[in-house]
Design a protein around this motif. Structure first.
Motif, short mmCIF file in Angstrom:
data_model
loop_
_atom_site.label_atom_id
_atom_site.label_comp_id
_atom_site.label_asym_id
_atom_site.label_seq_id
_atom_site.Cartn_x
_atom_site.Cartn_y
_atom_site.Cartn_z
N ASN A 51 0.81 -1.22 0.00
CA ASN A 51 0.00 0.00 0.00
C ASN A 51 0.84 1.27 0.00
N LEU A 52 2.14 1.11 -0.19
CA LEU A 52 3.02 2.28 -0.06
C LEU A 52 3.65 2.63 -1.40
N LEU A 53 3.32 3.82 -1.89
CA LEU A 53 3.92 4.31 -3.14
C LEU A 53 5.10 5.20 -2.81
N VAL A 54 6.17 5.01 -3.55
CA VAL A 54 7.39 5.80 -3.37
C VAL A 54 7.62 6.60 -4.65
N MET A 55 7.39 7.90 -4.56
CA MET A 55 7.54 8.75 -5.75
C MET A 55 8.80 9.58 -5.63
N GLN A 56 9.65 9.48 -6.61
CA GLN A 56 10.90 10.25 -6.60
C GLN A 56 10.73 11.49 -7.48
N LEU A 57 10.90 12.65 -6.85
CA LEU A 57 10.88 13.92 -7.57
C LEU A 57 12.27 14.56 -7.44
N PRO A 58 12.59 15.51 -8.31
CA PRO A 58 13.88 16.20 -8.14
C PRO A 58 13.98 16.84 -6.75
N GLN A 59 12.85 17.27 -6.19
CA GLN A 59 12.86 17.95 -4.88
C GLN A 59 13.04 16.99 -3.72
N GLY A 60 12.66 15.73 -3.92
CA GLY A 60 12.76 14.77 -2.83
C GLY A 60 11.77 13.63 -3.00
N ARG A 61 11.67 12.81 -1.97
CA ARG A 61 10.86 11.60 -2.03
C ARG A 61 9.48 11.83 -1.41
N VAL A 62 8.45 11.42 -2.11
CA VAL A 62 7.09 11.53 -1.60
C VAL A 62 6.57 10.12 -1.34
N LEU A 63 6.06 9.89 -0.13
CA LEU A 63 5.49 8.59 0.22
C LEU A 63 3.97 8.72 0.34
N ILE A 64 3.27 7.84 -0.34
CA ILE A 64 1.81 7.86 -0.34
C ILE A 64 1.29 6.50 0.12
N GLU A 65 0.42 6.53 1.11
CA GLU A 65 -0.21 5.28 1.54
C GLU A 65 -1.55 5.11 0.83
N LEU A 66 -1.73 3.96 0.22
CA LEU A 66 -2.97 3.68 -0.49
C LEU A 66 -4.01 3.10 0.46
N ALA A 67 -5.27 3.26 0.08
CA ALA A 67 -6.39 2.85 0.94
C ALA A 67 -7.27 1.84 0.21
N PRO A 68 -6.81 0.60 0.10
CA PRO A 68 -7.56 -0.39 -0.69
C PRO A 68 -8.95 -0.67 -0.14
N ASP A 69 -9.18 -0.45 1.14
CA ASP A 69 -10.52 -0.72 1.67
C ASP A 69 -11.54 0.30 1.18
N PHE A 70 -11.06 1.42 0.66
CA PHE A 70 -12.01 2.45 0.22
C PHE A 70 -12.14 2.52 -1.31
N ALA A 71 -11.10 2.17 -2.02
CA ALA A 71 -11.15 2.23 -3.49
C ALA A 71 -10.34 1.05 -4.05
N PRO A 72 -10.83 -0.17 -3.82
CA PRO A 72 -10.02 -1.35 -4.15
C PRO A 72 -9.62 -1.45 -5.63
N LEU A 73 -10.52 -1.15 -6.53
CA LEU A 73 -10.20 -1.29 -7.95
C LEU A 73 -9.19 -0.24 -8.39
N HIS A 74 -9.37 0.97 -7.90
CA HIS A 74 -8.41 2.02 -8.24
C HIS A 74 -7.04 1.72 -7.66
N VAL A 75 -7.03 1.26 -6.43
CA VAL A 75 -5.73 0.96 -5.81
C VAL A 75 -5.04 -0.19 -6.56
N ALA A 76 -5.80 -1.19 -6.94
CA ALA A 76 -5.20 -2.30 -7.70
C ALA A 76 -4.62 -1.79 -9.02
N ASN A 77 -5.35 -0.88 -9.66
CA ASN A 77 -4.88 -0.34 -10.94
C ASN A 77 -3.60 0.48 -10.76
N ILE A 78 -3.58 1.26 -9.69
CA ILE A 78 -2.39 2.09 -9.41
C ILE A 78 -1.20 1.17 -9.10
N ARG A 79 -1.44 0.11 -8.36
CA ARG A 79 -0.36 -0.85 -8.10
C ARG A 79 0.20 -1.41 -9.41
#
Lengths: 311, 311
Positions: A51-79
């Motif tokens: 459930n943890l996305l790690v996005m690397q930007l020139p400015q730094g690292r952004v961590l996003i926690e996904l919420a599969p219990d609320f949007a399971p299909l979207h989270v699966a697609n993002i994974r």
């Protein structure tokens, strides 16, 4: 004049649950830092690497926690998209002041070259709307007793700010600062997760239940919020060289174990979290003369700490 | 996929005051732009040059309207400092994500060289607190009928978001996005206006009635909010070269007439403003499937336009 302290002190909070506003001030007014220092190890959780996305930007690292219990299909697609490196090389295309920072495929912009659209690979290009979910009494829920301006009931589920309407059997993630949602076209089935946004201003709660919310920025939101605003309509960057290139977006589970972010999030059903909320609600110290004795959902922050620096 | 439209459409609003949520959608859903295009000249006001601060930053020009009816002594002091060029060469010293951008004399920081503190000139170095003002039925007030989470009553007075408590005979400016306040130390009499901040995140309403609010950013808030966040405690910049130098701050009244900003602000007691608020409250269009039928004070924006571009 210690003006450096001016607003610093605005953040000093006190544990005053047992102290009425007109009583004597408590002898000791613990700060969030002090409250957190007394927290117990079991009050913290390590986000599931799935459930943890790690996005690397020139400015730094952004961590996003996904919420599969609320949007399971979207989270699966993002994974799937993260797994197939879909986001790598795409860009932050929009920074709309007091609203959202948005990233995706620049070729999908109105003036973009559609022939250059990046393939979604094995991800789906449209999904059914997941704006709310059926109310589930078994889903953990820590109510915010203060109530809410917009929803019948609010609180926290699994680390996310949540609203619910038991009468209508619905619950949903709320558009608080740092929450991440799925851009879509008018048709509710046009969201896929290929275009995402994070809230960077006053909570746009009117979007709640109108769009799929998929997660929350745990760390690095300042790399999304602290960007020059786009000067085009709706805050889109007008020139390609203004966009911020995304180095990569990976699911933590797809990273070698030693490269996964070592972070912990305070459990929103913990005693320490309750104490922090209460301290914010009942601020009473040398700076705050008029504690308001209320706190709104989107003013509550959920602490995150670096597990590597624990001693 | 016209993903560029994803959130664009989130901003499309409709005039649906007479249309219930479950009725047919109105044939025409005017946008804020369309509503503003139909506004009448007398619905706009030109800010008093005595109340308009013009701050020059490397990023651009920031315009701040002062609110003398709410903090007369602080506003008078700020006018004096602007008149005597106190702020020129000072700096933005703090950008605290989801909270405030703050500017003042770097020498006043905890680690600053106090011997280099800039003189306040003929301005006062401390003022009595002006956190609330006595309730005055004669002060213009346009109520927001939706109510408020924190205060008994909210609305707009002279272009500013205001809360009031008639039972306790008080009214005060609220900490919405872009509002400007006066940094102070613990002692309530330590604020002078030499250190100011603007709100750049979720409205920190708990600060209401605890600090003097003196105005609102009319234009250029993005030059304050779109800055890299400070990495020191409380968002202070850690290195001197991270600070953003203030070129100058002038009262518009002190500028030659042809150099004064030619801007107009929509009157908050106008029919067009009421229509905008109502459109935001009752969003009902092809994008919004679930209008919330409420709007919170700090989600209402007050339009500003460039008088020179009027046709």
């Amino acid at each position: 004049m210690l003006l450096r302290h001016c607003l610093a002190l605005a953040l000093a909070v006190s544990l005053s649950a047992t102290v009425a506003a007109d009583e004597a001030k408590p002898a000791h007014t613990p700060s969030p830092k002090e409250l957190l220092a007394k927290s117990q190890p079991q009050e913290w959780r390590t986000p599931d690497p799935q459930n943890l996305l790690v996005m690397q930007l020139p400015q730094g690292r952004v961590l996003i926690e996904l919420a599969p219990d609320f949007a399971p299909l979207h989270v699966a697609n993002i994974r799937t998209m993260a797994h197939e490196h879909y986001y790598d090389g795409l860009a932050i295309v929009r920074v709309h002041d007091n609203f959202v920072t948005q990233w995706g495929d620049p070729a999908s912009d109105d003036n973009g070259d559609k022939s250059k659209l990046k393939s979604l690979g094995s991800a789906k290009d449209k999904l059914p709307p997941e704006y709310t979910r059926p109310y589930d009494a078994k889903l953990p829920f820590t109510a915010l007793k203060d109530g809410d301006f917009y929803a019948p009931e609010v609180g926290f589920s699994e680390g996310f700010p949540v609203a619910r309407d038991q009468a209508n059997h619905q619950e949903w993630l709320t558009h608080c600062y740092g929450m991440v949602g799925v851009g879509r076209d008018i048709d509710p089935e046009t969201g896929s997760g290929s275009e995402l946004y994070a809230v960077i201003g006053q909570a746009p709660r009117a979007l709640d239940r109108n769009i799929a919310v998929v997660g929350r920025v745990l760390q690095g939101v300042e790399y999304l919020s602290g960007l020059p605003r786009g000067t085009g309509p709706l805050g889109f960057y007008e020139q390609p060289d203004q966009r911020i290139a995304i180095g990569s977006v990976r699911l933590a589970a797809d990273l070698p174990a030693d490269q996964r972010p070592a972070i912990q999030v305070l459990r929103t059903d913990s005693a320490t979290f309750a104490a922090l909320v209460d301290a914010k609600r009942n601020r009473l110290d040398d700076f705050y003369r008029f504690p308001v004795h209320k706190v709104d959902l989107c003013s509550v922050s959920i602490p995150v700490r670096d597990a590597k620096t624990l001693h």
